[in-house]
Design an enzyme around this catalytic site. Structure first.
Site, PDB file in Angstrom:
ATOM      1  N   LYS A  69       4.709  13.448   1.193  1.00  0.00           N
ATOM      2  CA  LYS A  69       4.092  13.505  -0.137  1.00  0.00           C
ATOM      3  C   LYS A  69       2.640  13.946   0.066  1.00  0.00           C
ATOM      4  O   LYS A  69       2.133  13.902   1.202  1.00  0.00           O
ATOM      5  CB  LYS A  69       4.164  12.153  -0.839  1.00  0.00           C
ATOM      6  CG  LYS A  69       3.363  11.076  -0.140  1.00  0.00           C
ATOM      7  CD  LYS A  69       3.318   9.823  -0.972  1.00  0.00           C
ATOM      8  CE  LYS A  69       2.303   8.851  -0.396  1.00  0.00           C
ATOM      9  NZ  LYS A  69       2.179   7.641  -1.164  1.00  0.00           N
ATOM     10  N   LYS A  71       9.145  -7.864  -0.878  1.00  0.00           N
ATOM     11  CA  LYS A  71       8.818  -6.530  -0.366  1.00  0.00           C
ATOM     12  C   LYS A  71      10.051  -5.619  -0.365  1.00  0.00           C
ATOM     13  O   LYS A  71      10.022  -4.475  -0.827  1.00  0.00           O
ATOM     14  CB  LYS A  71       8.246  -6.669   1.050  1.00  0.00           C
ATOM     15  CG  LYS A  71       8.116  -5.407   1.825  1.00  0.00           C
ATOM     16  CD  LYS A  71       6.922  -4.580   1.399  1.00  0.00           C
ATOM     17  CE  LYS A  71       6.898  -3.274   2.178  1.00  0.00           C
ATOM     18  NZ  LYS A  71       5.743  -2.481   1.933  1.00  0.00           N
ATOM     19  N   CYS A 116       8.490   4.016   4.607  1.00  0.00           N
ATOM     20  CA  CYS A 116       8.951   2.745   4.025  1.00  0.00           C
ATOM     21  C   CYS A 116      10.318   2.815   3.350  1.00  0.00           C
ATOM     22  O   CYS A 116      11.243   2.116   3.759  1.00  0.00           O
ATOM     23  CB  CYS A 116       7.925   2.237   3.019  1.00  0.00           C
ATOM     24  SG  CYS A 116       6.491   1.533   3.820  1.00  0.00           S
ATOM     25  N   LYS A 170      13.481   3.467   5.524  1.00  0.00           N
ATOM     26  CA  LYS A 170      13.667   2.381   6.500  1.00  0.00           C
ATOM     27  C   LYS A 170      14.044   1.077   5.797  1.00  0.00           C
ATOM     28  O   LYS A 170      14.971   0.379   6.203  1.00  0.00           O
ATOM     29  CB  LYS A 170      12.347   2.224   7.262  1.00  0.00           C
ATOM     30  CG  LYS A 170      12.235   1.032   8.158  1.00  0.00           C
ATOM     31  CD  LYS A 170      10.983   1.129   9.006  1.00  0.00           C
ATOM     32  CE  LYS A 170       9.740   0.656   8.298  1.00  0.00           C
ATOM     33  NZ  LYS A 170       9.454  -0.771   8.403  1.00  0.00           N
ATOM     34  N   LEU A 207       9.926   8.134 -11.980  1.00  0.00           N
ATOM     35  CA  LEU A 207      10.998   8.861 -12.667  1.00  0.00           C
ATOM     36  C   LEU A 207      10.811  10.359 -12.477  1.00  0.00           C
ATOM     37  O   LEU A 207      11.235  11.152 -13.305  1.00  0.00           O
ATOM     38  CB  LEU A 207      11.007   8.512 -14.164  1.00  0.00           C
ATOM     39  CG  LEU A 207      11.476   7.097 -14.520  1.00  0.00           C
ATOM     40  CD1 LEU A 207      11.510   6.899 -16.026  1.00  0.00           C
ATOM     41  CD2 LEU A 207      12.871   6.812 -13.936  1.00  0.00           C
ATOM     42  N   LEU A 246       0.826  -1.213   0.000  1.00  0.00           N
ATOM     43  CA  LEU A 246       0.000   0.000   0.000  1.00  0.00           C
ATOM     44  C   LEU A 246       0.857   1.258   0.000  1.00  0.00           C
ATOM     45  O   LEU A 246       1.850   1.335   0.706  1.00  0.00           O
ATOM     46  CB  LEU A 246      -0.842   0.066   1.280  1.00  0.00           C
ATOM     47  CG  LEU A 246      -1.819  -1.047   1.601  1.00  0.00           C
ATOM     48  CD1 LEU A 246      -2.456  -0.786   2.953  1.00  0.00           C
ATOM     49  CD2 LEU A 246      -2.874  -1.112   0.519  1.00  0.00           C
ATOM     50  N   ARG A 247       0.396   2.245  -0.766  1.00  0.00           N
ATOM     51  CA  ARG A 247       1.017   3.574  -0.675  1.00  0.00           C
ATOM     52  C   ARG A 247       0.169   4.419   0.258  1.00  0.00           C
ATOM     53  O   ARG A 247      -1.060   4.391   0.175  1.00  0.00           O
ATOM     54  CB  ARG A 247       1.022   4.280  -2.044  1.00  0.00           C
ATOM     55  CG  ARG A 247       1.933   3.669  -3.065  1.00  0.00           C
ATOM     56  CD  ARG A 247       1.588   4.194  -4.442  1.00  0.00           C
ATOM     57  NE  ARG A 247       0.211   3.858  -4.807  1.00  0.00           N
ATOM     58  CZ  ARG A 247      -0.452   4.402  -5.820  1.00  0.00           C
ATOM     59  NH1 ARG A 247       0.104   5.319  -6.562  1.00  0.00           N
ATOM     60  NH2 ARG A 247      -1.689   4.043  -6.098  1.00  0.00           N
TER      61      ARG A 247
END
Ligand code: UDX
Length: 427
Positions: A318, A202, A258, A261, A248, A151-152
């Site tokens: 973000k 992952k 994520c 880390k 990109l 998941l984002r």
């Protein structure tokens, strides 16, 4: 199915809400009393697009309950999703304390056979170690499944419903059956493999995406030296189907919970296993330097930083999230302050706690934030900042009217025409 979800962070809450809406009966376990009390009142402890509505729907259906008592939650569950945090330690290792303590709790408290589904990101080899040291010693049979989550943040609900793939790592193929049933309505390739390979998928995926970002940032840095435009270059490169257009976008580099880390953890695992992962080391270094470059650019444009007033638009790592973990903006603001600059920050959703060193410098209104600034850094591409009235911004700012577009999302020509000194990344 009766499901228990341990840990109500981004992943845990998405899992708990989605599964309860799909008809499962879910009991979510959270030990943080503040979070627990908010959730019991149907309030979100953090911002994630679409999740508040799902929480309300799940609660309305009486399909989702919250508790701090693992024993009760386990009593009625067939599947236990583990979605607790795995933060970084100072040396890059993953702190598996929460995972281990939940595993021990399950092994101790389970009174009937259960399947543990590990969704927390754990380094390759962890599942095997947990099975050997903890689950094999339980008084009831415990099956272990590794089911990494991709998941984002900000798109977590969409990603849950539309994953590119579902990865299931098992010790015996039949261990995957329960989880495959849970995912039967989700259309995506379902890959069943061994536990350690699933864990590696992952890390490899995140390391590869981080590599794309650092690579394009290095190309952007080179574009500045040779006079090329990274937007054109990214487009030209990304249209090659073997490469693809995503990840990109040159900018301030990656942040969040994520990529920083997981890249450091994979580097640690490599070194621990006697392998120097030089490519990954470079990716991490390029990402760290990207932030320093921006500070230097501002210093150069403002002929020094001491006493200069700089507005930072965006604090979240973000758009779409209030998460500031490893956010470039926070790091850059801290560096600017330490070099004598005066910083004004603005973010539409981030709430910094009163003890945060930037909390007194943060505004909700971007026009307030840019007042009296000689430079503005766009650090997070929130819609709100893309729709700013730049003529008004110019009136509020002071010379030399620097706009550093850290995400390459503003109209360079328009801003230049309005009299700003426009600086992008690789343009
Ligand atoms: C990421 C992975 O995408 C997800 O699969 C995993 O489960 C968790 O980590 P997330 O951290 O939510 O998700 O954010 P993502 O949208 O992937 O962006 C990560 C960072 O990379 C952000 O800081 C973003 O600004 C940056 N980024 C992304 C770039 O700088 N350029 C790009 O082209 C893409």
């Amino acid at each position: 199915m009766r499901i228990c979800v341990v840990g109500c962070g981004y992943v845990g809450l998405v899992v708990a809400c989605s599964l309860s809406i799909c008809g499962h009966s879910v009991c979510a376990v959270e030990r943080d009393q503040k979070k627990l009390s908010l959730l019991r009142q149907n309030k979100m402890p953090f911002y994630e697009k679409g999740l508040q509505a799902m929480l309300l729907e799940a609660r309305k259906k009486n399909a989702l309950t919250f508790t701090d008592d693992l024993r009760t939650a386990l009593e009625n569950s067939d599947l236990v999703f583990v979605t607790v945090g795995t933060p970084s330690l100072a040396d890059g290792r993953v702190d598996l304390g929460q995972v281990r303590s939940v595993a021990e709790g399950i092994a101790e408290l389970a009174t009937k056979p259960v399947t543990v589904v590990m969704k927390s990101t754990v380094p390759p080899g962890t599942g095997r170690a947990l099975c050997e040291a903890i689950f094999s010693k339980a008084s009831v049979p415990i099956k272990y499944v590794s089911n990494p989550e991709f998941l984002r943040e900000g798109e977590a609900v969409f990603d849950w419903l539309h994953p590119d793939r579902i990865v299931i790592g098992v010790n015996n193929p039949s261990d995957a059956e329960g989880l495959l049933k849970v995912y039967q309505h989700i259309e995506a390739p379902k890959l069943v493999m061994d536990v350690t390979s699933a864990e590696m998928v992952k890390y490899a995926a995140n390391a590869f995406l981080a590599t794309k970002i650092s690579f394009i940032n290095e190309i952007a840095n080179l574009c500045e030296l040779v006079g090329a435009d990274i937007l054109q270059v990214s487009k030209g490169v990304g249209l090659d189907k073997r490469i693809g257009p995503s990840f990109l976008r040159a900018g301030l580099g990656y942040g969040g919970s994520c990529f920083p880390k997981d890249t450091k953890a994979l580097d640690y695992v490599s070194s621990f296993n006697g392998h120097s992962f030089n490519l990954l080391k470079a990716v991490i270094q390029v990402n760290a330097e990207q932030r320093i470059r921006v500070v230097r650019k501002l210093e150069h444009a403002l002929t020094g930083l001491t006493g200069r007033r700089i507005g930072i638009l965006g604090l979240a790592f973000k758009p779409g999230t209030d998460d500031t973990r490893e956010a470039p903006a926070i790091d850059i603001a801290t560096q600017l302050l330490s070099q004598g600059a005066i910083v004004h920050a603005c973010d539409p959703v981030v709430e910094l706690g009163p003890s945060h060193h930037l909390s007194n410098l943060t505004y909700k209104d971007p026009y307030e934030a840019v007042k009296g600034c000689q430079a503005v850094l766009l650090a997070t591409e929130w819609d709100m900042f893309l729709r700013l009235d730049w003529s008004r911004v110019k009136e509020l700012m002071e010379p030399p009217y620097v706009v550093l577009d850290g995400r390459n999302v503003l109209d360079k020509d328009e801003l230049t025409k309005k009299g700003f000194m426009y600086l992008g990344i690789g343009r």
